[in-house]
Design a protein around this motif. Structure first.
Motif, short mmCIF file in Angstrom:
data_model
loop_
_atom_site.label_atom_id
_atom_site.label_comp_id
_atom_site.label_asym_id
_atom_site.label_seq_id
_atom_site.Cartn_x
_atom_site.Cartn_y
_atom_site.Cartn_z
N LYS A 273 0.85 -1.19 0.00
CA LYS A 273 0.00 0.00 0.00
C LYS A 273 0.89 1.24 0.00
O LYS A 273 1.98 1.24 0.57
N LEU A 274 0.40 2.29 -0.63
CA LEU A 274 1.15 3.54 -0.73
C LEU A 274 0.18 4.69 -0.84
O LEU A 274 -0.75 4.66 -1.65
N GLU A 275 0.39 5.71 -0.01
CA GLU A 275 -0.45 6.91 -0.11
C GLU A 275 -0.05 7.76 -1.31
O GLU A 275 -0.90 8.43 -1.91
N GLY A 276 1.23 7.74 -1.66
CA GLY A 276 1.66 8.42 -2.88
C GLY A 276 2.34 9.75 -2.63
O GLY A 276 2.03 10.47 -1.68
N TYR A 277 3.28 10.06 -3.51
CA TYR A 277 4.00 11.34 -3.44
C TYR A 277 3.10 12.49 -3.84
O TYR A 277 3.15 13.57 -3.23
N ASP A 284 -2.91 0.30 -3.93
CA ASP A 284 -3.14 -0.87 -3.07
C ASP A 284 -3.07 -2.10 -3.97
O ASP A 284 -3.83 -2.20 -4.94
N ARG A 285 -2.17 -3.05 -3.64
CA ARG A 285 -2.00 -4.23 -4.50
C ARG A 285 -1.81 -5.48 -3.65
O ARG A 285 -1.05 -5.49 -2.69
N ASP A 286 -2.49 -6.54 -4.06
CA ASP A 286 -2.31 -7.87 -3.49
C ASP A 286 -1.86 -8.80 -4.61
O ASP A 286 -2.46 -8.81 -5.69
N VAL A 287 -0.83 -9.60 -4.34
CA VAL A 287 -0.31 -10.54 -5.32
C VAL A 287 -0.15 -11.90 -4.66
O VAL A 287 0.39 -12.00 -3.55
N LEU A 288 -0.62 -12.93 -5.34
CA LEU A 288 -0.46 -14.31 -4.87
C LEU A 288 0.13 -15.13 -5.99
O LEU A 288 -0.42 -15.19 -7.09
N LEU A 289 1.27 -15.76 -5.71
CA LEU A 289 1.96 -16.59 -6.70
C LEU A 289 2.04 -18.02 -6.21
O LEU A 289 2.47 -18.28 -5.08
N LEU A 290 1.62 -18.94 -7.05
CA LEU A 290 1.84 -20.37 -6.83
C LEU A 290 2.61 -20.88 -8.04
O LEU A 290 2.13 -20.81 -9.17
#
Length: 764
Positions: A273-277, A284-290
């Motif tokens: 998550k990042l509020e930003g400059y 906001d990012r979610d990543v799932l790797l299998l």
């Protein structure tokens, strides 16, 4: 279409007799005699291989007729050994070294050869290179490669340019092909949203610069080959991490991995998550790797991955120079009013299979599927897309001797089909209003490729290849509130042939030279044929051109000094460029595309490093300086737009000079420091060359300590800084922007702090 399906079926059912011989041995440190755990042993010209166990030992079934094996390990000199005529136990001693280009085995151009034996410009990043920077982004790592430029227009909004290919990419990645674990990365609209990828899930990157039509089909920009991170051999572990930084950066990760002689499995989750400059730039990012690999036998490998991303990021919009100089952190008012943002859910699934039938024949086949949901309230409208794409890639390789000439022949095909349901609404402050357009787009693309390699007398290696490409778009417009036209439109391109020829001369283990001639062909993408102004640009022509390239690679002073120098000239016809025009509600804009005549793109790319110290057992185990320099002399030719003649102008979006340099230092006790600097000269922002982005020089660093605690814990405690001198610069400029809103301010000085913990459940 039928010929592609026939070839894929033929590759699956083909079988030939098998003959094997057994080899075994031990790999150890040349100085200390200690066994090396996890060293890789690969049979030349095949996909077969293994790794050493906790005693440094290995055993491998080798096809009869194979003449050599490769032995490699990070931090040690690569070794190529001739196989003995009779089976016996081998002892292989590896010496520590600065990793020289000759010892780097690359997969580009389907050669699986050392880089010194490859005819073409290739940039390589391994996990160590990627980890020089914050795990929050791939931008600084890719920007260390000469000829490659990754830009961040806003938080989470990226572009990748290889030798000036960003002309066509207002966002995402176009005119550059990408593969993940040998599976094509593709979106239904032909724009790859690279922001779906998380830096910590990537373990290796190869970048092929310029046309590579012999094995990767149509394209003029280049090809990027990505490999996901993989578990270490013989290790079962749990890994957790946390990162915090400036502008509201928060990041959490967790991973479980296990690798045995028969399988390797990795499950990894990343939350960022990042509020930003800038205002209106949160992410906001979610990543799932299998991902994993299975080794049913010593002749085959089954690999798979499932990559899921849930991404949201806001769009602050471009600024005029006056706005940018007054307050670079502000957002465009219309973007704030319309709540401009992108929300993207996507899943990419790939399955690959490698089979070594015998010492002569092998096959690699992969299939893939992509499914995504795209929401984009923007200044002009609100776009909602449902995308699906699927396809496959297969190649069969035959290795033989033609007299005394070792030869290798590859025949393959790649086929994909995608479907997009694209709806565009009025944007009511971030909510969909009246439906304006409802389109269904079908895209079918495929190519057949062939390549021949020969090891000629005098240490020459010749390559000859070509691909035949086809493309078809079908647009079914169900609703058009603007023109009330309901129609089916087609866009077909005749089959195009893209040949390539390359030659390498290996003078000695210390130096080699290469030259190549290749042609490129790049069809318009869906987003270019069907821009968001409700038109259908059936008159847009594909790009095509020819690339001439020559270079020299090598090392000096016992491989302490490593260099790679490439010069090229790319003559491109029907160059596709983008520009923004007013559209929709007051102040709204959209991007359209047109052919810009011809361009002449000449350049020089250099990479240089010098390892003052490379000794894993000494107190200071590594001290290395490195640099990468790119010179670009890119010009428009015969380019007229209405009554304006831009012939002779500089290519929009490409700086003349880019220089990156860095220092890497490590100690035997776990302390490390990585310092990186980047100088980029001024950048033309429009085709008329009347506006430029200022040159900039920035410095960043990451330092920390990696330690083994007790027997089962590994830690990495680190901190870093980017843009240390708080320079104002614009990295991801909007090219040919309406209203002269070119500037997308990059973050000022920012800090980050992180901790990574690994618990070894089992380790060899």
């Amino acid at each position: 279409m039928k010929q592609y399906l026939f070839y894929i079926l033929f590759s699956f059912i083909f079988y030939s007799a098998t003959a094997q011989q057994s080899i075994s041995g031990k790999v150890q440190d040349k100085n200390s005699g200690k066994p090396l755990v996890g060293a890789s042993i690969t049979v030349s010209a095949t996909q077969l291989g293994t790794v050493t166990d906790e005693s440094g030992r290995f055993s491998l079934e080798v096809p009869t007729g194979s003449d050599s094996i490769y032995v490699s390990m990070v931090g040690y000199k690569f070794s190529r050994l001739a196989l003995p005529k009779k089976s016996r136990d081998l002892t292989i001693a590896l010496a520590t070294e600065n990793q020289a280009l000759r010892e780097v085995v690359v997969t580009g151009y389907e050669t699986n050869r050392p880089l010194a034996e490859t005819a073409g410009a290739i940039g390589l990043l391994n996990a160590r290179d990627i980890n020089r920077f914050s795990p929050a982004t791939l931008v600084p790592a890719l920007n260390t490669l000469p000829g490659v430029r990754m830009e961040e227009r806003a938080t989470g909004s990226y572009r990748i340019s290889i030798r000036g290919s960003s002309l066509r990419a207002p966002f995402g990645v176009r005119n550059v092909k990408m593969y993940l674990n040998e599976v094509p990365l593709i979106e239904a609209n032909s724009t790859i949203p690279v922001n779906l990828l998380d830096a910590s899930t990537i373990g290796r990157i190869e970048v092929i610069k310029g046309p590579a039509g012999s094995v990767y089909g149509a394209g003029t920009g280049g090809t990027i080959l990505l490999e996901t991170a993989r578990p270490k051999a013989g290790e079962t572990s749990v890994d957790v991490g946390s990162l915090t930084g400036s502008f509201g950066l928060r990041r959490y990760s967790a991973a479980v991995s296990s690798a045995t002689e028969k399988s390797g499995i990795l499950v990894r989750y990343e939350k960022q998550k990042l509020e930003g400059y800038r205002a209106q730039s949160a992410m906001d990012r979610d990543v799932l790797l299998l991902s994993g690999q299975l080794f049913p036998s010593n002749k085959q490998v089954l690999s798979f991955h499932t990559y899921y991303s849930n991404l949201f990021y806001e769009l602050p919009g471009g600024l005029t120079r006056a706005q940018y100089e007054a307050n670079p952190r502000q957002a465009r008012d219309l973007n704030v009013t319309n709540n401009s943002h992108i929300k993207l859910d996507a899943i990419n699934i790939g399955i690959g299979h490698q089979y070594q039938f015998n010492e002569n024949w092998s096959n690699t086949t992969s299939i893939f599927g992509v499914f995504s949901f795209f929401n984009n309230p923007f200044t002009a409208d609100y776009e909602r897309n449902t995308n699906q794409a699927y396809g496959g890639r297969t190649k069969t390789t035959y290795t033989t001797n033609l007299g005394n000439i070792a030869s290798r022949f590859t025949l393959g095909a790649e086929l994909s089909r995608s479907f997009t349901n694209s709806r565009r609404y009025q944007n009511n402050q971030g909510l969909p209003g009246r439906l304006n357009l409802d389109d269904e787009i079908v895209r079918q693309q495929g190519f057949i490729f062939a390549q021949a390699e020969a090891d000629l007398p005098g240490n020459f290696i010749a390559t000859l290849g070509a691909s035949v490409n086809s493309l078809r778009y079908e647009l079914n417009r169900l609703t058009d509130a603007v023109t009330s036209n309901i129609a089916i439109r087609n866009y077909n391109l005749d089959p195009q042939i893209s040949p390539r020829v390359g030659l390498v001369k290996v003078f000695s283990p210390q130096v080699s030279a290469h030259a190549s001639i290749s042609t490129g062909y790049s069809a318009p993408t869906d987003a270019e044929v069907r821009p968001s102004n409700a038109g259908f640009n059936a008159g847009l022509k594909p790009e095509n051109g020819i690339n001439y390239e020559t270079g020299v690679r090598g090392n000096l002073f016992s491989q302490k000094l490593v260099y790679d120098l490439v010069a090229f000239q790319f003559n491109l016809k029907e160059t596709i460029v983008s520009r923004t025009i007013p559209f929709g509600n007051a102040g709204g804009t959209t991007t359209v595309f047109n052919n810009a005549g011809n361009t002449s793109q000449k350049g020089i790319e250099t990479a240089l490093s010098y390892a003052f110290i490379q000794a894993p057992l000494q107190t200071v185990s590594l001290l290395k300086l490195w640099s990468a320099y790119t010179y670009s002399h890119f010009r428009f030719l015969n380019y007229k737009q209405n009554d304006q003649d831009f012939s002779g102008n500089r290519l929009t979006g490409t700086p003349n000079h880019v220089l990156t340099a860095g220092l890497d230092a490590e100690s035997r006790h776990g302390l490390y420091l990585n310092v990186t600097s980047n100088y980029t000269s001024e950048v033309p922002l429009n085709d008329a060359n009347t506006f430029y982005a200022d040159p900039f020089f920035i410095i960043g660093a990451r330092g920390g300590i990696r330690k083994q605690l007790w027997q089962q814990w590994q830690t990495d405690l680190y901190a870093g800084i980017d843009n240390a001198f708080d320079k104002r610069y614009s990295l991801g400029n909007d090219l040919n922007a309406f209203g002269n809103r070119f500037f997308q301010a990059a973050p000022g000085r920012n800090l980050f702090f992180g901790l990574q913990l690994k618990y070894l459940i089992k380790a060899k």
